[in-house]
Scaffold this motif. Structure first.
Motif, mmCIF file in Angstrom:
data_model
loop_
_atom_site.group_PDB
_atom_site.id
_atom_site.type_symbol
_atom_site.label_atom_id
_atom_site.label_comp_id
_atom_site.label_asym_id
_atom_site.label_seq_id
_atom_site.Cartn_x
_atom_site.Cartn_y
_atom_site.Cartn_z
ATOM 1 N N LEU A 19 34.610 56.823 -23.104
ATOM 2 C CA LEU A 19 35.788 56.031 -23.420
ATOM 3 C C LEU A 19 35.773 55.773 -24.922
ATOM 4 C CD1 LEU A 19 35.440 53.477 -20.501
ATOM 5 C CD2 LEU A 19 37.169 55.270 -20.703
ATOM 6 N N ASP A 20 36.950 55.616 -25.513
ATOM 7 C CA ASP A 20 37.020 55.387 -26.959
ATOM 8 C C ASP A 20 37.220 53.917 -27.251
ATOM 9 O OD1 ASP A 20 36.800 58.099 -27.509
ATOM 10 O OD2 ASP A 20 38.947 58.384 -27.071
ATOM 11 N N ALA A 21 36.909 53.548 -28.474
ATOM 12 C CA ALA A 21 37.178 52.180 -28.905
ATOM 13 C C ALA A 21 38.670 51.920 -28.734
ATOM 14 C CB ALA A 21 36.763 52.002 -30.363
ATOM 15 N N GLY A 22 38.997 50.752 -28.244
ATOM 16 C CA GLY A 22 40.402 50.428 -27.998
ATOM 17 C C GLY A 22 40.798 50.614 -26.547
ATOM 18 N N ALA A 23 39.961 51.317 -25.763
ATOM 19 C CA ALA A 23 40.310 51.562 -24.362
ATOM 20 C C ALA A 23 40.281 50.263 -23.557
ATOM 21 C CB ALA A 23 39.341 52.557 -23.753
ATOM 22 N N THR A 24 41.235 50.149 -22.657
ATOM 23 C CA THR A 24 41.296 48.966 -21.789
ATOM 24 C C THR A 24 40.449 49.215 -20.560
ATOM 25 O OG1 THR A 24 43.560 48.727 -22.516
ATOM 26 C CG2 THR A 24 42.885 47.423 -20.609
ATOM 27 N N VAL A 25 39.666 48.209 -20.204
ATOM 28 C CA VAL A 25 38.811 48.354 -19.028
ATOM 29 C C VAL A 25 38.892 47.104 -18.172
ATOM 30 C CG1 VAL A 25 37.167 49.940 -20.112
ATOM 31 C CG2 VAL A 25 36.817 47.462 -20.304
ATOM 32 N N CYS A 26 38.375 47.184 -16.955
ATOM 33 C CA CYS A 26 38.259 45.978 -16.147
ATOM 34 C C CYS A 26 36.933 45.994 -15.416
ATOM 35 C CB CYS A 26 39.435 45.852 -15.178
ATOM 36 S SG CYS A 26 39.418 47.112 -13.899
ATOM 37 N N SER A 27 36.567 44.864 -14.886
ATOM 38 C CA SER A 27 35.282 44.740 -14.210
ATOM 39 C C SER A 27 35.366 45.353 -12.827
ATOM 40 C CB SER A 27 34.898 43.269 -14.105
ATOM 41 O OG SER A 27 33.946 43.109 -13.059
ATOM 42 N N ALA A 28 34.341 46.125 -12.472
ATOM 43 C CA ALA A 28 34.342 46.761 -11.158
ATOM 44 C C ALA A 28 34.205 45.724 -10.047
ATOM 45 C CB ALA A 28 33.214 47.778 -11.069
ATOM 46 N N ASP A 29 33.501 44.644 -10.317
ATOM 47 C CA ASP A 29 33.297 43.634 -9.281
ATOM 48 C C ASP A 29 34.503 42.723 -9.154
ATOM 49 O OD1 ASP A 29 30.696 44.549 -8.926
ATOM 50 O OD2 ASP A 29 30.028 43.400 -10.672
ATOM 51 N N ARG A 30 35.171 42.489 -10.275
ATOM 52 C CA ARG A 30 36.299 41.569 -10.252
ATOM 53 C C ARG A 30 37.380 42.164 -11.140
ATOM 54 N NH1 ARG A 30 38.440 36.705 -11.448
ATOM 55 N NH2 ARG A 30 37.715 36.628 -13.585
ATOM 56 N N PRO A 31 38.201 43.078 -10.589
ATOM 57 C CA PRO A 31 39.159 43.834 -11.411
ATOM 58 C C PRO A 31 40.092 42.958 -12.233
ATOM 59 C CG PRO A 31 39.037 44.741 -9.195
ATOM 60 C CD PRO A 31 38.236 43.483 -9.186
ATOM 61 N N ALA A 32 40.246 41.673 -11.856
ATOM 62 C CA ALA A 32 41.135 40.806 -12.635
ATOM 63 C C ALA A 32 40.567 40.560 -14.035
ATOM 64 C CB ALA A 32 41.327 39.479 -11.900
ATOM 65 N N LEU A 33 39.256 40.665 -14.157
ATOM 66 C CA LEU A 33 38.630 40.445 -15.463
ATOM 67 C C LEU A 33 38.835 41.683 -16.334
ATOM 68 C CD1 LEU A 33 36.819 38.477 -17.103
ATOM 69 C CD2 LEU A 33 34.849 39.775 -16.251
ATOM 70 N N LYS A 34 39.685 41.502 -17.380
ATOM 71 C CA LYS A 34 40.069 42.646 -18.198
ATOM 72 C C LYS A 34 39.385 42.583 -19.558
ATOM 73 C CE LYS A 34 43.821 44.120 -15.694
ATOM 74 N NZ LYS A 34 43.260 43.847 -14.351
ATOM 75 N N GLY A 35 39.288 43.748 -20.190
ATOM 76 C CA GLY A 35 38.690 43.762 -21.514
ATOM 77 C C GLY A 35 39.104 44.982 -22.298
ATOM 78 N N ARG A 36 38.592 45.027 -23.534
ATOM 79 C CA ARG A 36 38.945 46.121 -24.429
ATOM 80 C C ARG A 36 37.661 46.532 -25.142
ATOM 81 N NH1 ARG A 36 40.689 46.670 -29.607
ATOM 82 N NH2 ARG A 36 40.164 44.487 -30.021
ATOM 83 N N ILE A 37 37.457 47.846 -25.257
ATOM 84 C CA ILE A 37 36.246 48.295 -25.936
ATOM 85 C C ILE A 37 36.435 48.153 -27.440
ATOM 86 C CG2 ILE A 37 34.769 50.297 -26.405
ATOM 87 C CD1 ILE A 37 35.161 51.181 -23.591
ATOM 88 N N VAL A 38 35.466 47.473 -28.086
ATOM 89 C CA VAL A 38 35.575 47.258 -29.524
ATOM 90 C C VAL A 38 34.772 48.312 -30.275
ATOM 91 C CG1 VAL A 38 35.082 45.630 -31.398
ATOM 92 C CG2 VAL A 38 35.827 44.786 -29.159
ATOM 93 N N GLU A 39 33.628 48.641 -29.710
ATOM 94 C CA GLU A 39 32.727 49.479 -30.481
ATOM 95 C C GLU A 39 31.744 50.144 -29.527
ATOM 96 O OE1 GLU A 39 30.886 47.172 -33.680
ATOM 97 O OE2 GLU A 39 29.095 48.415 -33.388
#
Lengths: 491, 273, 364
Positions: free
Chosen positions: A394-414
């Protein structure tokens, strides 16, 4: 196939027994599914020979066409089959749930349950689809009249076969496919098509290992094929003389009896296997999203059942708009189904981790209260550093979510070179500037994040039937069954 | 329903039947036909013992209905109506449509051989023989076609155009024959088989045929085929008269064909058209 | 080519050679790298008999119901001078066929000899190309060079000549329902027809004509829907032809394989048969099960030596071409160290093993 499932096959070879490909069950299994084991006459497109069916392992019904080339006997068979299948459909509805009214205030209901049909393999599905096609247009009056239940059966079989194409649907299942979704054997997928060999690998009888059980299962005399095609030596040595005997006898009961007994001998082993397979599947814990998918199945069933009386038999071929919409629906369903299985099952998620679309590891640094104050208003943006050994793609900037709790979202910074991923959490932590308790992982926690999302595949707009573009032939005529359909040869 | 001494119980018989079935199938699967044959015979005996033991005495095969006429008479009648070499299947359909009764299919297969044997034993003892059609190139018996010995040789020889020409001329003859009365459903079915395969022969609804329209359409296509077909047949017939003895003229020449082919592979009627 | 003939005769152990049919050739091209099959087919060895003798009879029995159905349908289409077939060509395909000739090439004057039949086929095809004589040629006997060795081909087809062009017509008894047939069956028919088209083209070229006079459009005649009524579908076999020509050109030359083999090798049935068969390398894949009589023997052999190919081509590809189960598992658990060219595969396998273990541990 993937390296992961291929590795599972190798491990199965080494262990002499099938290896799991799933930690939970990804399909619905009814309390009383209708198991059908159909046989057809070799060389014919849709000449049924027999079917063993029922929803009680101890009490199967056996229907036989004593002379499969005789069209009257064939329709009599279709009528008996219709009676049993339609009865199962009508008794599998459960209680009616009232749903909140729809957008235009219309009443909405959902049946509490739906019928589930199980056949041994894809060939079984294809055969029931053909049975559906060959019976749904039949007329119940006129020169080639059939019993009223026959075209009804045809429409239902067509509908079930259609639902089978729908990824994630459990309304009609091919048992070999269901088993293969959950276990890897030490043989090739070709050999997995043999239900007896497949079950032999997964659950070998006492005293045998997988390969030995599978080898035994490949002897068609010991283990008759699970249909719909029969073993040629059975055809030539047992079936043909029995049918000829029936023909000669002019419908004499003892000739019919002998034929019946011969066919029962071919079907009973598969019948028992089917229920063993159902037991194997039931023993797995149900995946978290299985009830939700079954609910969609119940919706589809409710709709078809409710509108059955107003609709025509399904057309021979879909008109363009419906075909395009159907394809789109199938793609969406596939996408959602793939994602749901991954969220339900770490072993499926492992596939995505191996392909780099997900990563798992341990939280090594955490700043749970970090605020992003660059905008007008501060935003809660906790930072995490995850140490992973996974091959992240995955590249920096990609949006991801937690496998255990998909509502928890995030973004790869580095992403750093030695397996560290810095992640900024963006959502799913509550509305305040302080995360809700227990939501943000702490240092030392095991986590898994993925770029998979469940609803990424948006619904598309399709023109109404009347607006079919000229490139697609313009608006199609309304399909109305013709006499020709009804009188089609079935020879 | 008498049990032979040492008869087994139904259960034992059933076990034995299952064993025998499995053994026959195994023998066939491994290609051991001899063993399969022996086992199969034993299986049939055991099955009928089971029938007797469990289901009581047999009802016996129902007597097959026999026509009033000998088979060769029936075939002769159908061929005379068709007026052209024909395959047993067509002969059977024609007879069933136009004559009372049916030709037992199993008897047709050995017919030509029986006729040949009869002719060779006592030539011309019968008023007619049912014999082979001859191929125009090698004057060998054509596969699966029957003719009548009293027909002119030209009519009994088939060249490449003959199958179509004969199909069309038979259509004309059958249509004319049917046209004399009101065609019954059996005749309609037969005529439909012709009409649906001749351009322009279907004028009304599917399944019904106007005999006059059929005859006319068949004649129109026949016009294209007739002359070249006849030339080919005539030249072959001349060759046959010159080279074949009486029996060969009726039943075809296998030996000569082989010999000729062995010596001069590219010979005989292939090019004389 | 002529030098190999005595070798091939010896391989057969004096038994007469088996005819090729399009099925064996189409199957041959599906596994061109298999030397065992290449040699046995080139020599015309009765593989069915060999497999039986080895205790692995080929599971290719055919049901008499299927055979009867196939024969009955074909007979029906060809009955009355191919009356139904002709109607299909005229009406369904809209071809203008004014005059119809029919030549039966299956038997020449009661003789079914291959040379005789082939020379007659040649003669009639030459005539058709030169002056347009003849329309339907039933069961032509063709020849095709396979791996440097000519093989007779027994096509169960009709060659159809119209306006100086030849078409292959294949009669199959699988049903076309609402314009669609089972894709595998159509694909198999297309592969087979391509073999016939190619063989016919080679013959046309030998006769000094343009091979393009054999059309790449073949006509598939099948029962329609659930009836016995035939329907005809044109099938463009250019893709299959391209694959076939490429595979045939790539086939290892039999001479080269023979040169590597012991000089006294024979597939004569007997005690040393298994050793003889093993002396020629096979390349087993599950696909062999659908086409090669030797498949069960080869599968047994492949499994016994732990070949990953026995699990399927995709598994082998997933494993980056690692040949044996033992090696792959050794790389996966780290007990084996990869050579440089396998380093990437080994990484992948180790990651897969770790991820599987991790996910399964969570459950246990």
């Amino acid at each position: 196939m993937s390296a992961l499932s291929s590795l599972a096959r190798l491990q199965a070879v080494a262990a002499g027994i099938a290896q799991p490909l799933a930690t939970v069950r990804h399909c619905h299994v009814s309390d009383a599914p209708l198991v059908l084991v159909p046989l057809k006459l070799a060389g014919e497109a849709a000449a049924p020979l027999a079917v063993m069916l029922g929803s009680d392992p101890g009490d199967p019904s056996l229907l036989v066409v004593p002379q499969p080339r005789n069209r009257d006997l064939r329709f009599a068979f279709a009528a008996s089959l219709a009676k049993l299948v339609l009865n199962h459909i009508e008794t599998s509805r459960g209680a009616v749930e009232e749903l909140p009214p729809g957008k235009e205030g219309e009443e909405r209901i959902r049946y509490g349950d739906a019928p589930q049909l199980l056949v041994p393999n894809r060939g079984g599905v294809a055969f029931l689809r053909m049975m559906g096609r060959s019976t749904r247009f039949r007329s119940t009056e006129g020169p080639y009249a059939v019993e009223p239940a026959v075209p009804v059966l045809g429409r239902w079989l067509t509908w079930f076969a259609d639902r089978h194409d729908h990824p994630g649907s459990s309304l009609m299942g091919a048992v070999t496919e269901l088993l293969r979704l959950h276990w890897a054997t030490g043989q090739s997928s070709l050999e997995d098509g043999n239900l007896a060999a497949l079950t032999g690998w997964i659950d070998p009888p006492a005293g045998l290992d997988g390969p030995a059980a599978a080898a035994r299962a490949e002897d068609p005399v010991v283990w008759p094929p699970a249909g719909p095609t029969t073993d040629p030596t059975f055809d030539n040595e047992v079936l043909a003389p029995a049918i000829a005997g029936y023909d000669r006898s002019g419908g004499d009961s003892r000739a019919g009896e002998r034929l019946h007994a011969a066919i029962a001998g071919q079907l009973t082993p598969t019948w028992d296997l089917m229920w063993r397979a159902v037991g194997l599947l039931r023993a797995l814990p149900e995946g978290a999203s299985v009830p939700r998918r079954w609910e969609r199945d119940r919706d589809a069933f409710t709709y078809y059942h409710q509108t059955f009386g107003e609709a025509y038999p399904q057309a021979r071929r879909d008109p363009p708009v419906r075909a395009a919409r159907r394809l789109h629906d199938l793609e969406r369903a596939q996408d959602a189904y793939d994602a749901q299985r991954a969220f339900d099952d770490p072993l499926v998620m492992a596939e995505h981790r191996l392909s780099g679309q997900a990563f798992g590891g341990t939280v090594t640094e955490c700043d749970p209260a970090r605020l992003d104050e660059t905008g007008k208003r501060p935003k809660l943006r906790p930072l995490l550093r995850v140490a992973t050994r996974d091959p992240v793609r995955l590249d920096a900037g990609a949006t991801v979510c937690s496998a255990d709790r998909p509502a928890l979202k995030g973004r790869i910074v580095e992403l750093d070179d030695d397996g560290g991923v810095v992640l900024e959490l963006t959502g799913g932590m509550g509305r305040k500037l302080v995360p809700e308790a227990g939501v943000v992982p702490e240092v030392g926690d095991r986590v898994c994040f993925t770029s998979l999302t469940e609803g990424s595949f948006g619904a598309a707009k399709f023109p109404d039937r009347e607006d079919t573009p000229w490139t697609h032939g313009g608006p199609p005529g309304e399909y109305v069954p013709t006499d020709e359909d009804a009188e089609e040869d079935w020879s | 329903m008498s049990r032979s001494p040492g008869a087994s119980s139904p259960d034992e018989l059933e076990t034995r039947i299952a064993e025998l079935r499995a053994s026959v199938r195994r023998a066939m699967a491994s290609g051991d036909r001899q063993k399969a044959r022996e086992l199969r015979a034993e299986l049939r005996r055991t099955e009928s013992a089971w029938d007797d033991a469990v289901l009581g005495g047999g009802s016996g095969d129902p007597e097959e209905g026999r026509g009033l006429l000998p088979v060769r008479e029936q075939v002769h009648q159908a061929l005379t109506l068709l007026g052209a070499p024909a395959a047993p299947k067509l002969i059977g359909s024609v007879y069933a449509a136009f004559f009372p009764g049916a030709i037992p299919g199993s008897r047709l297969t050995s017919l030509r051989r029986d006729e040949e044997r009869s002719f060779r034993t006592a030539p011309y003892a019968r008023p007619y023989y049912l014999c082979a059609a001859l191929t125009a190139d090698l004057l060998a018996p054509a596969r699966g076609l029957l003719t009548v010995s009293t027909w002119p040789l030209e009519q009994r020889i088939v060249g490449p155009l003959s199958p179509r020409a004969d199909f069309l001329s038979s259509a004309v003859r059958l249509a004319e024959h049917a046209g004399r009365g009101a065609p019954d459903p059996g005749v309609q079915r037969l005529l439909w088989r012709f009409a649906s395969n001749i351009p322009g022969a279907v004028t009304g609804t599917v399944g019904t045929v106007d005999p006059a329209a059929l005859a006319e359409a068949a004649r129109a296509e026949l016009d294209v085929h007739r002359d070249p077909d006849r030339r080919r047949r005539e030249s072959a017939a001349a060759r046959a008269r010159e080279r074949l003895d009486d029996a060969e003229r009726l039943f075809g020449s296998r030996l000569r064909a082989l010999r000729a082919a062995g010596r001069r592979p590219a010979t005989n009627g292939e090019t004389d058209r | 080519m002529t030098d190999t003939a005595p070798d091939l005769d010896r391989l057969r152990g004096g038994a007469p050679p088996r005819n090729h049919d399009a099925r064996t050739i189409a199957a041959l091209t599906s596994n061109p790298g298999c030397a065992r099959r290449g040699v046995m087919d080139a020599a015309g060895v009765d593989k069915d008999a060999v497999a039986r003798e080895l205790g692995f009879p080929a599971p290719f029995g055919q049901s008499q119901f299927a055979i009867t159905r196939g024969n009955a349908f074909e007979a029906q289409v060809k009955a009355d001078g191919c009356a139904e077939l002709l109607t299909l060509l005229r009406e369904r395909l809209g071809l203008d066929v004014p005059e119809v000739a029919y030549d039966d090439l299956e038997v020449v004057a009661g003789n079914e000899g291959r040379e005789l039949r082939h020379s007659r086929t040649r003669r009639l095809v030459a005539r058709a190309l030169e002056n347009g004589e003849g329309t339907l040629f039933d069961h032509p006997l063709l020849r095709l060079e396979i791996a440097g060795h000519p093989a007779y081909l027994e096509p169960d087809v009709i060659a159809f000549q119209l306006a100086g062009r030849l078409h292959v017509i294949e009669v199959k008894s699988f049903a076309v329902v609402d314009g669609q047939a089972e894709p595998e069956q159509v694909a198999a028919a297309a592969r087979q027809s391509a073999v016939y088209v190619l063989a016919l083209r080679r013959l046309v070229a030998e006769l000094g004509h343009d091979p393009a006079r054999v059309s790449h459009d073949v006509f598939l005649v099948c029962p329609e829907n659930f009836s016995n009524r035939p329907t005809a579908t044109p099938l463009d076999v250019r893709p299959q032809l391209a694959v076939l020509e490429r595979q045939l050109a790539r086939l290892t030359r039999i001479d080269d394989i023979l040169a590597e083999l012991p000089g006294d090798l024979t597939f004569d049935l007997g005690e040393s048969l298994a050793a003889s068969v093993r002396a020629v390398d096979a390349r087993y894949a599950p696909e062999c099960m659908s086409g090669c009589e030797m498949a069960l023997f080869c599968r047994d052999e492949a499994r016994a030596c732990g070949a990953t190919g026995a699990l399927g081509r995709s598994v082998r590809d997933d494993l980056g071409g690692v040949d044996t189960v033992g090696t792959a598992l050794g790389l996966a658990d780290g007990s084996l160290h990869p050579s440089d060219d396998l380093a990437e595969t080994a990484d992948q396998l180790r990651a897969a093993a770790r991820l599987r273990a991790e996910a399964l541990q969570g459950v246990a």
